[in-house]
Design an enzyme around this catalytic site. Structure first.
Site, mmCIF file in Angstrom:
data_model
loop_
_atom_site.group_PDB
_atom_site.id
_atom_site.type_symbol
_atom_site.label_atom_id
_atom_site.label_comp_id
_atom_site.label_asym_id
_atom_site.label_seq_id
_atom_site.Cartn_x
_atom_site.Cartn_y
_atom_site.Cartn_z
ATOM 1 N N ASN A 226 -5.813 -13.810 -52.434
ATOM 2 C CA ASN A 226 -4.522 -13.137 -52.645
ATOM 3 C C ASN A 226 -3.529 -13.965 -53.465
ATOM 4 O O ASN A 226 -2.564 -13.426 -54.006
ATOM 5 C CB ASN A 226 -3.878 -12.736 -51.308
ATOM 6 C CG ASN A 226 -4.532 -11.552 -50.642
ATOM 7 O OD1 ASN A 226 -4.486 -11.407 -49.423
ATOM 8 N ND2 ASN A 226 -5.160 -10.670 -51.422
ATOM 9 N N ASP B 200 -5.893 -2.859 -45.251
ATOM 10 C CA ASP B 200 -5.963 -2.569 -46.686
ATOM 11 C C ASP B 200 -5.273 -1.243 -46.972
ATOM 12 O O ASP B 200 -5.290 -0.337 -46.136
ATOM 13 C CB ASP B 200 -7.442 -2.521 -47.113
ATOM 14 C CG ASP B 200 -7.614 -2.652 -48.622
ATOM 15 O OD1 ASP B 200 -6.607 -2.889 -49.332
ATOM 16 O OD2 ASP B 200 -8.756 -2.506 -49.093
HETATM 17 C C1 FPP Z 1 -3.810 -5.053 -48.534
HETATM 18 O O1 FPP Z 1 -3.108 -4.062 -49.181
HETATM 19 C C2 FPP Z 1 -3.011 -5.878 -47.662
HETATM 20 C C3 FPP Z 1 -2.727 -7.198 -47.872
HETATM 21 C C4 FPP Z 1 -2.767 -7.892 -49.151
HETATM 22 C C5 FPP Z 1 -2.394 -8.059 -46.751
HETATM 23 C C6 FPP Z 1 -1.738 -7.393 -45.591
HETATM 24 C C7 FPP Z 1 -0.338 -7.783 -45.503
HETATM 25 C C8 FPP Z 1 0.565 -7.193 -44.701
HETATM 26 C C9 FPP Z 1 0.233 -6.092 -43.789
HETATM 27 C C10 FPP Z 1 1.965 -7.646 -44.712
HETATM 28 C C11 FPP Z 1 2.204 -9.067 -44.270
HETATM 29 C C12 FPP Z 1 1.504 -9.425 -43.021
HETATM 30 C C13 FPP Z 1 2.072 -9.908 -41.897
HETATM 31 C C14 FPP Z 1 1.211 -10.362 -40.763
HETATM 32 C C15 FPP Z 1 3.513 -10.021 -41.701
HETATM 33 P P1 FPP Z 1 -3.279 -3.986 -50.744
HETATM 34 O O2 FPP Z 1 -2.048 -4.529 -51.359
HETATM 35 O O3 FPP Z 1 -4.536 -4.683 -51.182
HETATM 36 O O4 FPP Z 1 -3.431 -2.439 -50.938
HETATM 37 P P2 FPP Z 1 -4.151 -1.692 -52.157
HETATM 38 O O5 FPP Z 1 -5.622 -2.037 -52.080
HETATM 39 O O6 FPP Z 1 -3.888 -0.254 -51.870
HETATM 40 O O7 FPP Z 1 -3.509 -2.170 -53.424
#
Ligand code: FPP
Length: 267
Positions: free
Chosen positions: A82, A34
């Site tokens: 998501n 996250d």
């Molecule tokens: C949360 O950050 C992360 C995700 C939605 C998923 C994680 C995805 C990746 C690391 C990239 C793709 C994965 C792979 C395996 C290639 P957020 O967007 O919720 O962060 P925030 O809470 O700060 O907005």
């Protein structure tokens, strides 16, 4: 006790010298990645830049976990919820996933990393499904270390899917309803032949479980770190493992029973 001190010390040593004694290492670590969005926002960059950097961290953490002696690493890469994000962000995440998998296949084969998934992967874009199938097939013989990507995953959906499959097995006479133990039911979860996570880490300072491995993490230890996912390093992982080692996992028993297992009653 020695392991505890070693693990804590290891967390403070330079990355290249970092090793942990086998007895102190959780076999299965699961991570709620996250903070990609906030990482980007802090730098005035578009959210997708945070995800791009997040993929780099996926790469480094996969190998950091293995170097530290972890046997299985599960990463929450895309939740069922998501899909509700803006379509351009969803598309970018799917593109990154496909690109990452295509790029990593050779490395997985070279370094003997088995890839698996949990989640409703049949609802992912065709291109992602195709590269997933190839990577899973070409790495299925590796047994030392497994990377599990939770993709289009949600625990409640998993439980509903398992209940449906279990009911179908009962209707077909393959299971007896009265034998319905946890051991039997858990065979219908996506994680059927996986060990339960010992340690669940969530980055970015949030302290929620967000529909991730709700049943499987019943006895897991949780470590919440303020570090945003793109900044998460091998030292942060080692620190989380050191924290895990300071906990006493009792599985419902008393401390005394853990010291002297003969005092644990059987049920
Ligand atoms: C949360 O950050 C992360 C995700 C939605 C998923 C994680 C995805 C990746 C690391 C990239 C793709 C994965 C792979 C395996 C290639 P957020 O967007 O919720 O962060 P925030 O809470 O700060 O907005």
């Amino acid at each position: 006790m020695g392991g505890l001190v070693n693990a804590a010390t290891a967390a403070l040593t330079p990355t290249h010298r970092m090793t942990l004694p086998a007895a102190t290492v959780p076999a299965h670590v699961a991570i709620i990645m996250d903070g990609n969005g906030r990482w980007a926002k802090n730098r005035g960059l578009p959210r997708i830049e945070g995800h791009r950097r997040g993929v780099e961290t996926v790469r480094t953490t996969t190998f950091a976990a293995r170097d530290l002696g972890v046997k299985m690493l599960t990463l929450y890469a895309f939740s069922i919820e998501n899909w509700k994000r803006p379509p351009e962000e969803v598309n970018a995440l799917m593109g990154l996933l496909e690109f990452y998998l295509k790029q990593e296949l050779a490395t997985f084969v070279r370094d003997r990393v088995r890839l698996r998934t949990i989640g409703r992967t049949d609802e992912l874009p065709a291109g992602v499904q195709k590269v997933l199938r190839t990577t899973i097939e070409e790495t299925k013989q590796f047994t030392d270390y497994t990377l599990v990507l939770a993709l289009n995953y949600g625990s409640r959906t998993e439980i509903v899917d398992a209940a449906r499959a279990y009911a179908a097995a009962v209707a077909a006479g393959k299971e007896k309803l009265n034998d319905g133990s946890w051991t039997t039911f858990s065979r219908y979860l996506y994680t059927a032949d996986m060990p339960e996570p010992d340690l669940v880490i969530r980055t970015s300072g949030e302290t929620r479980i967000s529909n991730f491995l709700l049943l499987q993490a019943a006895y897991a230890e949780f470590v919440f770190t303020p570090v945003l996912w793109p900044d998460f390093t091998k030292a942060d992982l080692a620190a989380a493992i050191a924290d895990y080692n300071r906990r006493e996992r009792r599985f419902g028993l008393t401390s005394e029973q853990l010291v002297n297992p003969a005092r644990a009653g059987a049920k």
